[in-house]
Design a protein around this motif. Structure first.
Motif, short mmCIF file in Angstrom:
data_model
loop_
_atom_site.label_atom_id
_atom_site.label_comp_id
_atom_site.label_asym_id
_atom_site.label_seq_id
_atom_site.Cartn_x
_atom_site.Cartn_y
_atom_site.Cartn_z
N LEU A 124 -0.73 -1.81 -4.60
CA LEU A 124 0.12 -1.71 -5.88
C LEU A 124 0.32 -3.49 -5.64
N SER A 125 0.42 -3.95 -6.93
CA SER A 125 0.91 -5.29 -7.09
C SER A 125 2.59 -5.41 -6.78
N ASN A 126 2.97 -6.51 -6.82
CA ASN A 126 4.35 -6.87 -6.41
C ASN A 126 5.27 -6.08 -7.54
N GLU A 127 4.74 -6.31 -8.76
CA GLU A 127 5.35 -5.70 -10.13
C GLU A 127 5.37 -4.19 -9.99
N ASP A 128 4.53 -3.54 -9.21
CA ASP A 128 4.50 -2.11 -9.31
C ASP A 128 5.16 -1.41 -8.13
N SER A 129 5.77 -2.49 -7.32
CA SER A 129 6.17 -1.90 -5.88
C SER A 129 7.36 -2.44 -5.83
N TYR B 195 0.79 -1.16 0.20
CA TYR B 195 -0.09 0.07 0.16
C TYR B 195 0.95 1.14 0.01
N CYS B 196 0.45 2.20 -0.97
CA CYS B 196 1.25 3.23 -0.94
C CYS B 196 0.47 4.41 -0.20
N CYS C 81 6.86 2.82 -4.49
CA CYS C 81 5.68 2.97 -5.51
C CYS C 81 6.53 3.24 -6.57
N ASP C 82 5.77 2.51 -7.70
CA ASP C 82 6.29 2.74 -8.92
C ASP C 82 5.92 4.06 -9.45
N ILE C 83 4.70 4.81 -8.93
CA ILE C 83 4.36 6.03 -9.62
C ILE C 83 5.16 7.31 -8.80
N CYS C 84 4.99 7.19 -7.39
CA CYS C 84 5.41 8.44 -6.81
C CYS C 84 6.87 8.16 -6.12
N HIS C 85 7.44 7.00 -6.09
CA HIS C 85 8.78 6.28 -5.47
C HIS C 85 8.57 6.84 -4.05
N SER C 86 7.49 6.62 -3.18
CA SER C 86 7.39 6.61 -1.78
C SER C 86 7.62 5.15 -1.32
#
Length: 802
Positions: free
Chosen positions: A166-171, A158-159, A176-181
């Motif tokens: 997020l999926s494992n692929e997106d984290s 969770y971001c 976080c793959d989007i905001c990198h937090s």
């Protein structure tokens, strides 16, 4: 002759191609088909960068060449427009995501057209349009019908910043793959797609396609199939047991402890028996603060709790062994428990050393007083396995033993997990499921699709991780499609990957309102013949889309099992400083700026000339200027053209060689060497002082896929023939491609003494005779007896003299 006016020329030809529908694919053609596909862009507010241009330019050249070779070419483009970046921008600016998306698509479209890409603009798709996501929802419901879409409570990534699961692929990397937090673990009901059911089919499918070796390897590693054994460990003094999975059942005699995931349900079941359960709860609280990535890192301090009054029995030797909980064991992987063989696994070794657990060597070859030994060797301290020298033999014996005793069996595991398939955000496809108190989960009827995303003013996510849709009563409250009772809609939306998992099929029939694509059109266009994209998408998008497609094949909705016959990848364009382009570094190159200053043909030529297409290369403005000089010199050929419908004797061989090289290099993605060959030929032409109309026409034809505007203009100015884009690709005569002369190395006793230029078809005797006449060679063999003379055709002469 006036200098080349690229601004006027490029606009003219782009308008002409569009008006005459030169690049439109025909569904009713009797030509051979060729379907080339590039990864459709996410239309961000920043617009395109030169990396997009390189990504699309490879198959742009291939597609133009295929048309000239007589193929009916489908080369489409669209926009993958749902997702977090647009929504985050909308929240920041207050502009609705729909408007943001439309503005961004308009910007991307303008940029793509300015570069002169030969896309079929009649087939443009946008994943956020209702007539598109209707079919995304349709495919989801088919998966739901077939048991591949399900809900389950689990710890999720969770971001807190994006407020999204997020999926494992997106984290990956705990970010976080989007905001990198940093992401955190959170317990939640989640939608999953059961991609693990397709693991073997996805692996088998790789044998039927032509993927780059690295692409195939990454897919295999992501799926992560392993063979081993499931082994049953009983708990001491409790009528309970649990299964573990191991790839090394041959080391079972070396198991000296077990480790369970802190979240394992058996712990709660026997909490009254575990006398230090308070320590278990405290440790669990610490684990909840860690991401999955942090928990599973190999290089980190080993932490855990030994369970008191709770131990297991090793099934092969009957020994009692302690049971621990530790954060590196996850419930989501395997069975949530592992056996530990500290003598032969470094992580187990470090854990055993820290907690004072026995270490038993069962494979000879290392020094376990220093570290774990992970190599192969003779089996020891293992009862009936002692003396086995081959791992495979020991494993087979142990599997037979486990089967005979009823405490285990051969098994297969996969590293890949089921796909977390929902987001608690607004800007995504609504999941077409209704929750009824009487009927449970009920799919929205197919004839009610699309379930439309409601228009809202407040699309900020809730602080509790709920979707913004949960706040819209008019959307949430509905009636059950099955029994008519009051019910509630699912308020999560699909992840960004949903729309891109089948877009290649919609291009085949983008305006069909009755099916996602007509079956006859699917049969004609068939597989994508060639798909090019980034290496960063080969373990997410590529696997996801292969999964969706194989599912559609299994239920009879598409006529071929694998979506892409061939998959290649381009390298990155780095900034002028050699670093990856990013706004923060200020090294991003905008393609608009290059087109404004140098023209589209220069940009197109440079991104393919700058280095090996499949490798990263830094941007160089000096090299861009070199490509500008090349284009200007092509324009200047009009000054030296002469009448003539054949090749001149002086240039005939060079033309045949260059056509052959460019033809082959394009197919092998060696665009840089193809351009270099044309530059060399251009030098020869200017050195010769003239060029015939036939020669100029053929030169323009092979350059056209790279620099279509300038070549079409010269062709038209001189009335050399029909539009190049629809003309026939030139052929070459193999017999005229051979070199007239070759350079030979001349050796005496294996040492280089000279180099000579000789006719390519020279005889052995003549080559040796000429070599002997060379001054240094003659001096070296003077007065000596020649023992041996050797001529390696086209390469060297070696004389052995004593």
């Amino acid at each position: 002759m006036s200098s080349y006016n690229f601004k006027k020329t490029e606009k003219k030809w782009q308008e002409k191609w569009e008006q005459e529908e030169v690049f439109r694919a025909r569904d009713d053609s009797d030509k051979k088909k060729f379907y080339s596909l590039v990864e459709f862009p996410y239309p961000s507010g920043a617009g395109m960068h030169v990396g997009h241009i390189k990504a699309y330019s490879g198959l742009e050249v291939i597609s133009r060449k295929r048309r000239m070779e007589g193929y009916n070419v489908l080369f489409p483009i669209g926009f993958d427009a749902y997702g977090l970046p647009t929504e985050n921008y909308a929240i920041k600016t207050g502009i609705h995501p729909r408007k943001v998306t439309d503005m961004n698509i308009e910007k991307f479209t303008s940029q793509l057209k300015r570069v002169g890409f030969s896309f079929d603009w009649s087939r443009v798709i946008d994943t956020t349009q209702e007539d598109y996501y209707k079919w995304t929802q349709w495919i989801f419901l088919k998966m739901f019908e077939n048991g591949l879409a399900f809900r389950d409570k689990t710890l999720v990534n969770y971001c807190p910043s994006c407020k999204v699961v997020l999926s494992n692929e997106d984290s990956q990397g705990g970010k976080c793959d989007i905001c990198h937090s940093d992401i955190v673990q959170k317990s939640k009901d989640v939608w999953y797609l059961r991609i693990t059911e397709y693991a073997d089919k996805l692996l088998e499918g790789l044998d039927k396609v032509d993927y780059l070796p690295n692409v195939r390897l990454q897919q295999e590693n992501w799926i992560g199939k392993s063979t081993g054994a499931f082994v049953v460990f009983k708990l001491k003094d409790i009528d309970e047991s649990f299964r573990i999975y191991t790839t090394r059942p041959d080391t079972l005699f070396g198991v000296t402890f077990m480790v369970m995931a802190p979240e394992h349900p058996l712990l709660d079941k026997y909490k009254d028996r575990i006398t230090n359960f308070d320590a278990v709860e405290a440790y669990r609280a610490e684990c909840a603060k860690k991401t999955e990535f942090e928990r599973t890192q190999l290089v980190k301090d080993k932490t855990g709790v030994r369970l008191e009054n709770f131990s297991a029995i090793n099934p092969v030797n009957g020994k009692e062994i302690p049971v621990f909980i530790s954060d590196y064991v996850m419930m989501g992987y395997g069975t949530g428990a592992i056996m530990a063989v500290p003598a032969h696994d470094q992580r187990d070794y470090d854990f055993a050393k820290k907690f004072g657990v026995e270490i038993i060597e069962v494979i000879k070859g290392g020094d376990i007083s220093e570290k774990a030994y992970a190599g192969e060797g003779e089996v020891v301290n293992s009862g009936f396995l002692d003396g086995c020298k081959k791992k495979e033999e020991a494993i087979e014996k142990m599997l037979a033993f486990l089967q005979e005793k009823g405490v285990g069996e051969k098994g297969v595991q996969y590293k890949m997990k089921d796909w977390a398939f929902n987001r608690q955000r607004y800007w995504g496809e609504p999941i077409p499921i209704v929750y009824c108190p009487e009927c449970g989960m009920v799919p929205v009827p197919y004839d009610e699709l699309p379930l439309k995303l409601p228009e809202v003013k407040d699309f900020k996510p809730g602080s509790d991780g709920e979707s913004p849709l949960a706040k819209i009563d008019s959307f949430v409250n509905c009636t059950c499609p099955k029994c008519g009772a009051p019910a509630k809609r699912e308020t999560d939306t699909m992840p960004q990957w949903a729309g891109s998992s089948w877009y290649f099929l919609r291009y085949i029939d983008p305006h069909n309102s009755e099916r996602f694509a007509d079956m006859e059109k699917l049969r004609y266009w068939g597989q994508v013949d060639w798909y090019n994209g980034g290496m960063e998408h080969v373990t997410r998008h590529l696997i996801y889309s292969r999964f969706w497609h194989r599912f559609l094949y299994d239920i009879g909705e598409v006529p071929f099992p694998e979506p892409y016959a061939k998959r290649t990848a381009q390298g990155l364009i780095l900034g002028p400083d050699g670093e990856k382009m990013s706004k923060s570094k200020g090294n991003v190159v905008d393609p608009n700026d290059v087109v404004d200053e140098f023209g589209a043909d220069v940009l197109r030529t440079y991104v393919l000339f700058m280095g090996d297409y499949e490798k990263a290369a830094p941007w160089s403005k000096d090299s861009v200027k070199g490509c500008k000089r090349f284009i200007d010199r092509v324009w200047g050929l009009q000054d030296i053209v002469t009448d003539g419908k054949t090749y001149s004797q002086k240039l005939e061989s060079s033309f045949h060689k260059t056509i052959k090289k460019v033809t082959g290099d394009i197919e092998n993605l060696k665009f840089n060497t193809a351009i270099a060959a044309m530059m060399s030929l251009l030098n020869e032409i200017y050195a010769a002082g003239s060029i015939t109309e036939k020669e100029l026409r053929d030169f323009l034809l092979i350059l056209n896929p790279f620099a279509p505007h300038v070549t079409e203009e010269v062709n038209e100015d001189l009335s050399l023939g029909s539009m190049l884009a629809v003309s026939e690709w030139p052929s070459f005569d193999e017999s005229k491609c051979s070199e007239d002369t070759v350079e030979l190395a001349v050796q005496v006793n294996g040492k280089l003494r000279s180099r000579i230029s000789v006719p390519a078809d020279i005889s052995d005797a003549d080559a040796i005779a000429l070599a002997k006449k060379e001054e240094k060679v003659a001096a070296d063999i003077d007065g000596k007896t020649i023992v041996k003379e050797l001529y390696v055709k086209g390469r060297l002469v070696n004389i052995v003299a004593k």
